[in-house]
Design a protein around this motif. Structure first.
Motif, PDB file in Angstrom:
ATOM      1  N   ILE A 169       8.245   3.607   4.086  1.00  0.00           N
ATOM      2  CA  ILE A 169       6.871   4.001   3.798  1.00  0.00           C
ATOM      3  C   ILE A 169       6.854   5.447   3.331  1.00  0.00           C
ATOM      4  O   ILE A 169       7.493   6.311   3.921  1.00  0.00           O
ATOM      5  N   ASP A 170       6.115   5.713   2.260  1.00  0.00           N
ATOM      6  CA  ASP A 170       6.037   7.058   1.718  1.00  0.00           C
ATOM      7  C   ASP A 170       4.618   7.594   1.888  1.00  0.00           C
ATOM      8  O   ASP A 170       3.660   6.992   1.418  1.00  0.00           O
ATOM      9  N   ILE A 171       4.484   8.716   2.569  1.00  0.00           N
ATOM     10  CA  ILE A 171       3.181   9.334   2.781  1.00  0.00           C
ATOM     11  C   ILE A 171       3.203  10.741   2.203  1.00  0.00           C
ATOM     12  O   ILE A 171       4.063  11.559   2.522  1.00  0.00           O
ATOM     13  N   ASP A 172       2.262  11.021   1.331  1.00  0.00           N
ATOM     14  CA  ASP A 172       2.142  12.347   0.727  1.00  0.00           C
ATOM     15  C   ASP A 172       1.141  13.169   1.537  1.00  0.00           C
ATOM     16  O   ASP A 172      -0.053  12.908   1.518  1.00  0.00           O
ATOM     17  N   PRO A 178      -6.838  12.625   3.206  1.00  0.00           N
ATOM     18  CA  PRO A 178      -6.630  11.631   4.254  1.00  0.00           C
ATOM     19  C   PRO A 178      -7.031  10.249   3.789  1.00  0.00           C
ATOM     20  O   PRO A 178      -7.912  10.080   2.965  1.00  0.00           O
ATOM     21  N   GLU A 179      -6.353   9.273   4.365  1.00  0.00           N
ATOM     22  CA  GLU A 179      -6.622   7.895   3.993  1.00  0.00           C
ATOM     23  C   GLU A 179      -8.012   7.478   4.462  1.00  0.00           C
ATOM     24  O   GLU A 179      -8.407   7.716   5.608  1.00  0.00           O
ATOM     25  N   ASN A 180      -8.769   6.875   3.592  1.00  0.00           N
ATOM     26  CA  ASN A 180     -10.084   6.345   3.926  1.00  0.00           C
ATOM     27  C   ASN A 180      -9.918   4.984   4.600  1.00  0.00           C
ATOM     28  O   ASN A 180      -9.296   4.100   4.031  1.00  0.00           O
ATOM     29  N   PRO A 181     -10.433   4.800   5.822  1.00  0.00           N
ATOM     30  CA  PRO A 181     -10.271   3.513   6.501  1.00  0.00           C
ATOM     31  C   PRO A 181     -10.751   2.351   5.659  1.00  0.00           C
ATOM     32  O   PRO A 181     -10.262   1.239   5.787  1.00  0.00           O
ATOM     33  N   ALA A 182     -11.736   2.592   4.794  1.00  0.00           N
ATOM     34  CA  ALA A 182     -12.262   1.499   3.972  1.00  0.00           C
ATOM     35  C   ALA A 182     -11.327   1.145   2.828  1.00  0.00           C
ATOM     36  O   ALA A 182     -11.504   0.120   2.184  1.00  0.00           O
ATOM     37  N   LEU A 189       0.567   2.726  -4.234  1.00  0.00           N
ATOM     38  CA  LEU A 189      -0.801   2.248  -4.454  1.00  0.00           C
ATOM     39  C   LEU A 189      -1.783   3.033  -3.594  1.00  0.00           C
ATOM     40  O   LEU A 189      -2.889   3.365  -4.036  1.00  0.00           O
ATOM     41  N   ALA A 190      -1.400   3.348  -2.367  1.00  0.00           N
ATOM     42  CA  ALA A 190      -2.290   4.109  -1.484  1.00  0.00           C
ATOM     43  C   ALA A 190      -2.570   5.495  -2.038  1.00  0.00           C
ATOM     44  O   ALA A 190      -3.683   6.020  -1.931  1.00  0.00           O
ATOM     45  N   ARG A 191      -1.564   6.108  -2.663  1.00  0.00           N
ATOM     46  CA  ARG A 191      -1.756   7.440  -3.239  1.00  0.00           C
ATOM     47  C   ARG A 191      -2.718   7.390  -4.422  1.00  0.00           C
ATOM     48  O   ARG A 191      -3.583   8.255  -4.577  1.00  0.00           O
ATOM     49  N   ALA A 207       0.806  -1.215   0.000  1.00  0.00           N
ATOM     50  CA  ALA A 207       0.000   0.000   0.000  1.00  0.00           C
ATOM     51  C   ALA A 207       0.843   1.271   0.000  1.00  0.00           C
ATOM     52  O   ALA A 207       0.563   2.211  -0.742  1.00  0.00           O
ATOM     53  N   HIS A 208       1.879   1.323   0.823  1.00  0.00           N
ATOM     54  CA  HIS A 208       2.574   2.583   1.071  1.00  0.00           C
ATOM     55  C   HIS A 208       4.036   2.561   0.663  1.00  0.00           C
ATOM     56  O   HIS A 208       4.815   3.383   1.120  1.00  0.00           O
ATOM     57  N   MET A 209       4.420   1.611  -0.185  1.00  0.00           N
ATOM     58  CA  MET A 209       5.797   1.556  -0.662  1.00  0.00           C
ATOM     59  C   MET A 209       5.857   2.014  -2.107  1.00  0.00           C
ATOM     60  O   MET A 209       4.934   1.794  -2.884  1.00  0.00           O
ATOM     61  N   ARG A 210       6.943   2.658  -2.452  1.00  0.00           N
ATOM     62  CA  ARG A 210       7.095   3.200  -3.797  1.00  0.00           C
ATOM     63  C   ARG A 210       7.013   2.086  -4.840  1.00  0.00           C
ATOM     64  O   ARG A 210       7.759   1.107  -4.778  1.00  0.00           O
TER      65      ARG A 210
END
Length: 339
Positions: A205-208, A213-217, A254-256, A136-139
């Protein structure tokens, strides 16, 4: 002449790695906690085995049980959800369970520890298989490297259980005098391996902070969807990637993508897999390699084409270029110029 036992040397190396990670500021918190726990465990093993603090021997299995639990939580943080749920913290009850075993069922401690390390190691391997490399949070530019690093961490946990098996065998055979040597050597090797792997930049972990904000779902596994919904998801995804040239971002995750589209990341991953047979990283890399080919065709050198196309490591760029085009970048450029 001062001579330090192996566990103490390993502890010093791990502390150095921890300080380096803290200064760098890019290592996830749970991985840093794993580094610190590994260093503490190594100090405890050295103190008990080589400096005569045998009164602390009961503490060794308790602190050792923290390591696989921390490894699992760090894996969840990196691959599934950046914000841990309350149920994730239940894994820290494991040391309390081990403490109860130490106090009331000491005969089964070695078996319990062996089961913990093997169990958590296997759990990571199973999740890696289920996710097919989609973190989810890796480049995404890191390609298969994060999966490989986590696979080695899981195997290091399982390898740690070998020491418990060897200890059980030594005690059963009446060779109690070698138990300390087995514990020191095998434990030190496993902890040192985990420590170095924790500092791999490919599992950072990369967070922009500019993204919504991240949706819990977004981390939930979606219901079964038909091919029509998958195609709809793919159309939205391609519009986003091509329209905004998002695939050129080397920090893309992927999270972005999920946050930009407002679609659960598991749904995006499932759609890509169902329609292309690829994981997210390979799908994105097709756009990047196409861009790199255009750059090479314009006369750019390989390094410039690589960096401008969203790749940050030459090894991953060369591997993906060869997989998609069947040629190395240099071979492709030579052929393009000849044509």
């Amino acid at each position: 002449m001062l001579v330090l036992p192996v566990p103490i040397i390993v502890a010093l190396v791990l502390v150095f790695l921890f300080v380096r990670a803290a200064v760098g500021g890019k290592t996830p918190k749970m991985l840093m906690a794993l580094l610190l726990a590994s260093a503490g465990q190594s100090v405890l093993v050295g103190t008990v085995q080589y400096y005569g603090f045998t009164s602390l021997r009961w503490l060794q299995p308790v602190t050792a049980s923290v390591i696989p639990a921390l490894a699992w939580i760090a894996f969840v943080e990196a691959s599934i959800r950046i914000r841990l749920h309350s149920r994730d913290w239940l894994h820290f009850l494991v040391p309390a369970v081990v403490l109860l075993c130490v106090l009331f069922l000491p005969a089964i401690i070695d078996v319990v520890l062996c089961s913990l390390f093997v169990g958590y190691g296997c759990a990571i391997l199973v999740m890696l298989h289920r996710q097919a490399g989609d973190f989810a949070h890796m480049r995404l530019a890191s390609g298969h490297i994060p999966s490989l690093v986590w696979r080695f961490i899981a195997l290091a946990l399982i390898a740690s259980a070998i020491s418990d098996v060897m200890i059980i065998a030594a005690k059963t055979g009446g060779n109690d005098q070698i138990v300390g040597v087995i514990l020191s050597v095998t434990s030190s090797m496993a902890l040192l391996t985990i420590g170095f792997l924790c500092l791999s930049p490919d599992i950072a972990i990369d967070i922009d902070t500019n993204d919504p904000p991240e949706n819990p779902a977004s981390s939930h596994i979606p219901r079964n969807v038909d091919i029509t919904e998958h195609k709809s998801t793919m159309i939205q995804l391609e519009d986003l990637l091509v329209g905004q040239r998002l695939y050129l971002d080397p920090d893309l995750t992927l999270a972005r993508i999920s946050r930009r589209m407002g679609i659960p990341l598991k749904q995006i991953s499932a759609a890509i897999n169902a329609t292309t047979g690829e994981n997210v990283s390979r799908y994105i890399n097709k756009f990047r390699i196409e861009h790199a080919c255009n750059e090479l065709g314009r006369g750019q050198n390989v390094t410039t084409a690589m960096l401008s196309s969203g790749f940050n490591t030459k090894s991953n760029f060369n591997r993906e270029f060869l997989r998609i085009t069947g040629k190395t970048p240099s071979q492709w450029q030579q052929q393009s110029q000849a044509d």
